[in-house]
Design an enzyme around this catalytic site. Structure first.
Site, PDB file in Angstrom:
ATOM      1  N   HIS B  38       0.918  -1.086   0.012  1.00 40.01           N
ATOM      2  CA  HIS B  38      -0.081   0.030   0.027  1.00 40.01           C
ATOM      3  C   HIS B  38       1.005   1.258   0.067  1.00 40.01           C
ATOM      4  O   HIS B  38       1.825   1.309   0.675  1.00 40.01           O
ATOM      5  CB  HIS B  38      -0.873  -0.066   1.346  1.00 40.01           C
ATOM      6  CG  HIS B  38      -1.595   1.408   1.606  1.00 40.01           C
ATOM      7  ND1 HIS B  38      -2.487   1.862   1.006  1.00 40.01           N
ATOM      8  CD2 HIS B  38      -1.349   2.255   2.383  1.00 40.01           C
ATOM      9  CE1 HIS B  38      -3.006   3.009   1.219  1.00 40.01           C
ATOM     10  NE2 HIS B  38      -1.971   3.332   2.231  1.00 40.01           N
ATOM     11  N   CYS B 108      -4.709   1.945  -4.529  1.00 41.93           N
ATOM     12  CA  CYS B 108      -3.913   3.149  -4.029  1.00 41.93           C
ATOM     13  C   CYS B 108      -2.618   3.197  -4.766  1.00 41.93           C
ATOM     14  O   CYS B 108      -2.081   4.344  -4.787  1.00 41.93           O
ATOM     15  CB  CYS B 108      -3.539   2.649  -2.632  1.00 41.93           C
ATOM     16  SG  CYS B 108      -2.918   1.115  -2.368  1.00 41.93           S
TER      17      CYS B 108
END
Lengths: 544, 168
Positions: B38, B108
């Site tokens: 992430h 993301c």
């Protein structure tokens, strides 16, 4: 100078390049002369995007393109992309934000570093909560540092997870985790693939047995998914265990059990998890192992819904998460020597029985047992109470399939878990016992009546023949009495009230003219529901 | 001559599996994945990332993921905070709305990549953007795809970015 461009411009440079202008929402391609200025470029853009030139901000390679610059100055060549932002109004907080942002960015960097060092220095030796099994499954957990050492990592993660219960809840709510947890095959693969787990399996083959049983796995996963269910079960187990402790000799049995079973597993598990994920396995053994060994409940049954004791709460919170791999493991652990001594102790603990029966996993275990008659047979036969009496063993073996079927019977189960029904049965058995002690001659051939009761309404020809062959002689009766006493203390899985059980037979007997209901009942109990044998007995003992 | 101030741009990379992926991926996927990445962009003293709820911002390292595994220096940008906010607002109204989140294709890391290019012209490291295709190329990934597709990752700890810190 050859001009082949489409856009009119004052430039003398011939080369036209295609530049893509990308806004957050769209992108457009522009063909512009290579040496055009930004200002000219913006004019084109404003026409295409229908925005005022003032509002255009062009960015390339992190630089804001100023009007007086040229494209080539910024090395904007053919095929490149320039970013465009359309400004809105300026904000007054801009300056404040800028000054604070520069300071916060530097402090943020510093704090990030300090945080990382402090986290990494957190001791990895503090005992985790046995989340190892479960932790391996929650692959989307998000706390702790990234450590290469698996066990350290587990420790860290468990610590963090336990210190942030919300995170745990979130993990469990994550649909990915839930879906993964609901897939027993996947779970099994995950568990088995862990090399430390494989070690454990080698040392304790019962684990592999448990793993191979999809029902147990499913139940395990259900428990893992449903924290309330897990808590409930943990409470039951803790209560059962504490009950076990309170009976005389129980503590010794527990200790023995611990040293025989739990310690090697603990040691094996500790290498891996730094804790004992199978702590509740022991509880499970206590609770699950008494399944074949029914006992009479001599004491008033405890309230199974009473709030758990404080001590059990702390242990339950510690072992809550360890329950994940353990339920149903008991099924595979029966045949160990520690278990057998435990079985002995358990038979004297009626409270344990009640607790155990009310445990939700009992049903699934009985299911698996009924599907696996060999295991059940082994279990029963290893019961130390039986070991001294091969006759009983034989009978048990024969009655096993039937009794297992009957245990499946929801009526049976509900009757067994009904404390009043159990108490009634107990009273009957007590009465029989007293009778046998006080007046052995009064009820000849009463031996093994209760074992016959295992067969319930099913036929028990062996018992019938057995008892009929023992019809005469005081020594024979003594034998019966002894055997009956043994049987009374022995497992009696069929705890349904004999009256209910033998309703049909009672009716038959009364229809034939045997009006003494009490005697009928006793005879039926003795013969296990065999009407003919009961009649014989009735005719033999008292003329009707 | 460049006279404007420049602001450093960093990429914060988090392993959402906290090392689990490195351990379990050979078993589960058959190939080695070092992490479930992430990412977030840190610029102007704030961390910006995209999740199931849209663009969010927080203090750097302020999500529940804690401190990042890796910090990649993407360079510097001249883009001022004001322009950046405008830019993010536009993004948040269009391509990076919450409902446009897709775990494999538009996540993301997609956001971080785009913002990184906007700010500095540099892309984020390929091992991050290649992750979805790596996973999908395994039978496990394919099998779990329907489940995974429905997942929206949103590390808690951020505030939904609505531009200009609520002044709008």
């Amino acid at each position: 100078m050859a001009e082949s461009g489409e856009t009119p411009g004052p430039s003398s440079d011939p080369k036209i390049i295609k530049v893509t202008v990308k806004t957050p929402k769209e992108k457009e391609e522009f063909a512009v002369p290579e040496n055009s200025t930004i200002k000219q470029f913006k004019e084109d853009i404003s026409k295409r995007f229908k925005t005022q030139i003032d509002q255009l901000v062009l960015i390339f390679a992190g630089k804001i393109l100023k009007d007086q610059d040229s494209l080539s100055q910024h090395a904007i060549h053919d095929g490149m992309t320039v970013h465009l932002v359309m400004k809105t109004q300026t904000r007054s907080q801009d300056h404040a934000a800028q000054s604070s942002s520069s300071s916060t960015s530097s402090s943020a960097a510093a704090s990030t570093e300090s945080r990382s060092t402090s986290t990494s220095s957190m001791p990895a030796s503090s005992s985790p909560l046995g989340l190892g099994g479960l932790g391996g499954l929650a692959s989307l957990s998000g706390l702790g540092m990234n450590l290469s050492n698996f066990s350290e990592l587990q420790t860290q993660m468990q610590q963090q997870l336990m210190s942030n219960p919300e995170m745990m809840a979130q993990i469990m709510e994550n649909p990915f985790v839930q879906n993964m947890l609901s897939n027993p095959d996947l779970m099994r693969q995950l568990i088995v693939a862990n090399p430390q787990m494989q070690q454990l399996i080698q040392r304790n083959p019962e684990i592999s047995h448990m793993l191979n049983n999809p029902d147990i796995m499913r139940q395990t996963l259900e428990l893992a998914r449903n924290p309330a269910m897990m808590q409930e079960m943990m409470r039951n187990q803790d209560r059962a265990l504490s009950n076990l402790e309170s009976i005389p000799g129980g503590y010794n049995a527990l200790r023995r059990m611990y040293t025989d079973i739990q310690e090697p597993m603990l040691n094996a598990a500790q290498e891996q998890f730094g804790g004992n994920p199978f702590a509740s396995l022991v509880n499970n053994l206590a609770a699950g192992g008494s399944q074949p060994s029914r006992t009479e409940n001599r004491d008033p049954l405890p309230n199974p819904w009473a709030p758990p004791a404080a001590s059990s709460q702390t242990s339950s919170s510690a072992s809550t998460t360890t329950a994940a791999p353990s339920p149903g493991l008991g099924a595979g652990m029966f045949n160990t020597p520690g278990m057998q001594s435990l079985l002995q102790q358990i038979t004297e603990n009626p409270q344990l029985m009640q607790n155990m029966l009310s445990a939700p996993y009992m049903r699934s275990m009985m299911n698996s047992l009924s599907h696996n008659p060999d295991l059940a047979a082994q279990m029963m036969l290893n019961n130390p109470l039986f070991s001294g009496n091969p006759q009983l063993q034989e009978q048990m073996r024969q009655q096993l399939p039937v009794s297992l079927q009957q245990m499946q019977n929801p009526e049976t189960l509900s009757a067994m878990s009904n404390p009043r029904a159990v108490q009634a049965l107990l009273q009957i058995q007590q009465g029989l016992q007293t009778l046998a002690a006080e007046a052995p001659g009064f009820i000849p051939g009463f031996g093994q009546g209760n074992v016959g009761g295992v067969g319930g309404t099913g036929s028990t020809p062996s018992i019938g023949s057995d008892t009929s062959s023992q019809g005469s002689g005081e020594t024979g009766q003594q034998q019966f009495v002894q055997q009956m006493l043994q049987a009374l203390a022995s497992p009696n899985p069929q705890m349904q009230s004999p009256e209910v059980r033998f309703q049909q037979q009672l009716e038959q007997l009364s229809a034939m003219g045997f009006l003494n209901r009490e005697a009928n009942l006793q005879a039926l109990i003795a013969t296990g529901g065999d009407v003919n044998a009961a009649i014989e007995r009735l005719l033999g003992s008292q003329p009707s | 001559m460049d006279q404007s101030t420049v602001y450093p741009v960093k990429l914060y990379v988090y392993d959402m599996s906290k090392g689990m992926a490195r351990q379990l991926s050979p078993i589960m996927l058959g190939k080695q994945l070092d992490g479930i990445w992430h990412t977030a962009i840190v610029v102007h003293g704030d961390e910006f990332f995209y999740g199931g709820e849209g663009i969010s911002s927080c203090q750097p390292g302020g999500t529940v993921l804690g401190a990042p595994n890796t910090v990649v220096d993407l360079g510097t940008t001249e883009v001022t905070e004001e322009i950046f906010m405008d830019y993010l607002t536009s993004l948040g109204e269009s391509t990076y709305r919450g409902d446009r989140y897709r775990l494999f294709e538009h996540n993301c890391n997609t956001f971080s990549n785009e913002v990184a290019q906007f700010l500095t012209g540099a892309k984020i490291p390929a091992y991050i953007t290649d992750l979805p295709s790596e996973v999908l190329s395994t039978p496990f990934g394919q099998a779990l795809r329907p489940i995974l597709d429905s997942i929206h990752i949103q590390p808690p700890g951020g505030n939904h970015f609505n531009g200009h810190y609520g002044q709008r």
